[in-house]
Design a protein around this motif. Sequence first.
Motif, short mmCIF file in Angstrom:
data_model
loop_
_atom_site.label_atom_id
_atom_site.label_comp_id
_atom_site.label_asym_id
_atom_site.label_seq_id
_atom_site.Cartn_x
_atom_site.Cartn_y
_atom_site.Cartn_z
N MET A 55 37.96 38.87 33.87
CA MET A 55 38.62 39.04 35.02
C MET A 55 40.05 39.28 34.75
SD MET A 55 37.30 36.24 37.95
CE MET A 55 35.51 36.23 38.31
N GLU A 56 40.61 40.62 35.30
CA GLU A 56 42.08 40.73 35.16
C GLU A 56 42.85 40.01 36.07
OE1 GLU A 56 44.87 44.27 33.53
OE2 GLU A 56 42.72 44.64 34.46
N VAL A 57 43.98 38.98 35.80
CA VAL A 57 44.68 38.12 36.17
C VAL A 57 46.35 38.43 36.34
CG1 VAL A 57 45.33 35.94 36.78
CG2 VAL A 57 43.06 36.22 36.23
N LYS A 58 46.73 38.41 37.52
CA LYS A 58 48.09 38.85 37.68
C LYS A 58 48.85 37.74 38.51
CE LYS A 58 48.43 42.65 35.37
NZ LYS A 58 49.30 43.19 34.29
N ARG A 59 50.06 37.31 38.11
CA ARG A 59 50.62 36.07 39.12
C ARG A 59 52.05 36.57 39.24
NH1 ARG A 59 49.61 30.02 36.48
NH2 ARG A 59 50.67 29.85 38.41
N ASN A 60 52.57 36.08 40.51
CA ASN A 60 53.85 36.18 40.75
C ASN A 60 54.31 37.84 40.69
OD1 ASN A 60 54.14 33.52 40.90
ND2 ASN A 60 54.54 33.26 38.67
N VAL A 61 53.44 38.60 41.13
CA VAL A 61 53.78 39.94 41.07
C VAL A 61 54.04 40.46 42.71
CG1 VAL A 61 52.78 42.40 40.55
CG2 VAL A 61 52.39 40.52 39.24
N GLU A 62 55.26 40.92 42.77
CA GLU A 62 55.56 41.17 44.32
C GLU A 62 54.93 42.62 44.40
OE1 GLU A 62 57.13 40.58 47.66
OE2 GLU A 62 57.64 39.37 45.96
N GLY A 63 53.96 42.41 45.73
CA GLY A 63 53.53 43.97 46.26
C GLY A 63 52.19 44.21 45.29
N PHE A 64 51.55 43.04 44.73
CA PHE A 64 50.50 43.51 43.82
C PHE A 64 49.01 44.04 44.55
CE2 PHE A 64 46.23 42.09 41.90
CZ PHE A 64 46.45 42.55 40.78
N ASP A 65 49.01 43.66 45.83
CA ASP A 65 47.88 44.31 46.72
C ASP A 65 48.07 45.65 46.89
OD1 ASP A 65 50.08 43.67 48.22
OD2 ASP A 65 48.80 42.86 49.97
N THR A 66 49.06 46.32 46.69
CA THR A 66 49.32 47.75 46.86
C THR A 66 49.95 48.46 45.37
OG1 THR A 66 51.68 47.72 47.70
CG2 THR A 66 49.91 47.61 49.24
N SER A 67 49.75 47.53 44.44
CA SER A 67 50.18 48.22 43.24
C SER A 67 49.28 49.40 42.61
CB SER A 67 50.28 46.91 42.03
OG SER A 67 49.07 46.45 42.07
N ASP A 68 49.83 49.95 41.60
CA ASP A 68 49.05 50.97 40.93
C ASP A 68 47.54 50.52 40.58
OD1 ASP A 68 50.68 52.84 41.58
OD2 ASP A 68 51.68 52.77 39.68
N LEU A 69 47.68 49.04 39.80
CA LEU A 69 46.42 48.55 39.36
C LEU A 69 45.54 48.08 40.45
CD1 LEU A 69 44.91 47.28 36.93
CD2 LEU A 69 46.35 45.20 37.52
N ALA A 70 46.08 47.60 41.63
CA ALA A 70 45.15 47.34 42.71
C ALA A 70 44.59 48.72 43.37
CB ALA A 70 45.96 46.34 43.65
N TRP A 71 45.60 49.48 43.53
CA TRP A 71 44.96 50.70 44.14
C TRP A 71 43.96 51.30 43.39
CZ3 TRP A 71 46.61 51.03 49.06
CH2 TRP A 71 46.03 52.17 49.96
#
Length: 254
Positions: free
Chosen positions: A1-17
């Motif tokens: 699983m790829e995990v990111k913490r404390n990332v502002e706007g992660f849910d609309t980041s390039d990775l999420a998109w």
Amino acid sequence: MEVKRNVEGFDTSDLAWDAYKIMYKSDCDETMSLCKIFDLSKPDIKAGRKEAFIKSEIKGITKENNKNISVSGDIIFNFSGKDSKNGQGRYDNFRKYIKKIEDEEEKEEYLNKLEICHRMHYSIENCSLMVKQGKLQIAKQSIGNDRGDTFIWALDEYYKGKNELVLNHSTQENCLILKEALKCFEYKKSPSESIYQYCEMFYNIYDKELVDALIYSGSKAINSARRVQEYIELALAFWGMRSKFYYQKKQTIL
């Protein structure tokens, strides 16, 4: 699983998109999927956040609103800490309840599981698309302090005609738009079972028993160590199913 913490706007980041393009891709022409409804390949950027609009006219949505309805990213389960931007961090409160568990082995087990949940807060498995219009995301934050299970419960209540909590933060104009959007995702054969179709379309969750457990949990407050434990187990089960779905789908595409 790829995990990111404390990332502002992660849910609309390039990775999420990029993950959304995989999660919501349909392998069946007859299946109703988000990639068929929204143009996920070319999201617009407004106020620094990506959103995707309806590709073409959808039956049940007025011509005017077909141009207005869009989806953007959302964090499903809130396990953020006290530094959460919107002040709704739940990690610290959950930790206080777990600390009250008398059995040391059990306490250590759930402190470790809570840490996993905290790390998973910013992860692909904990992100989904959500209708942007009608302030649905704000309603989710207010109904259950941004709890994924409570949002699913509230949406189930709405589809069953029991209450309209999900519309609480909509203006009169946006309320009509949101109603049309939610109607679009309704299960036509049995509207009262629409929550299952919604969870399939937006969360890639096809297990009705898990959805039922989330609905039941979402109807109750989290006010004890036992309730925190139940919530943690549901979140882990949800992410486990979603992770399996995502990586299997990814293998078929790449």
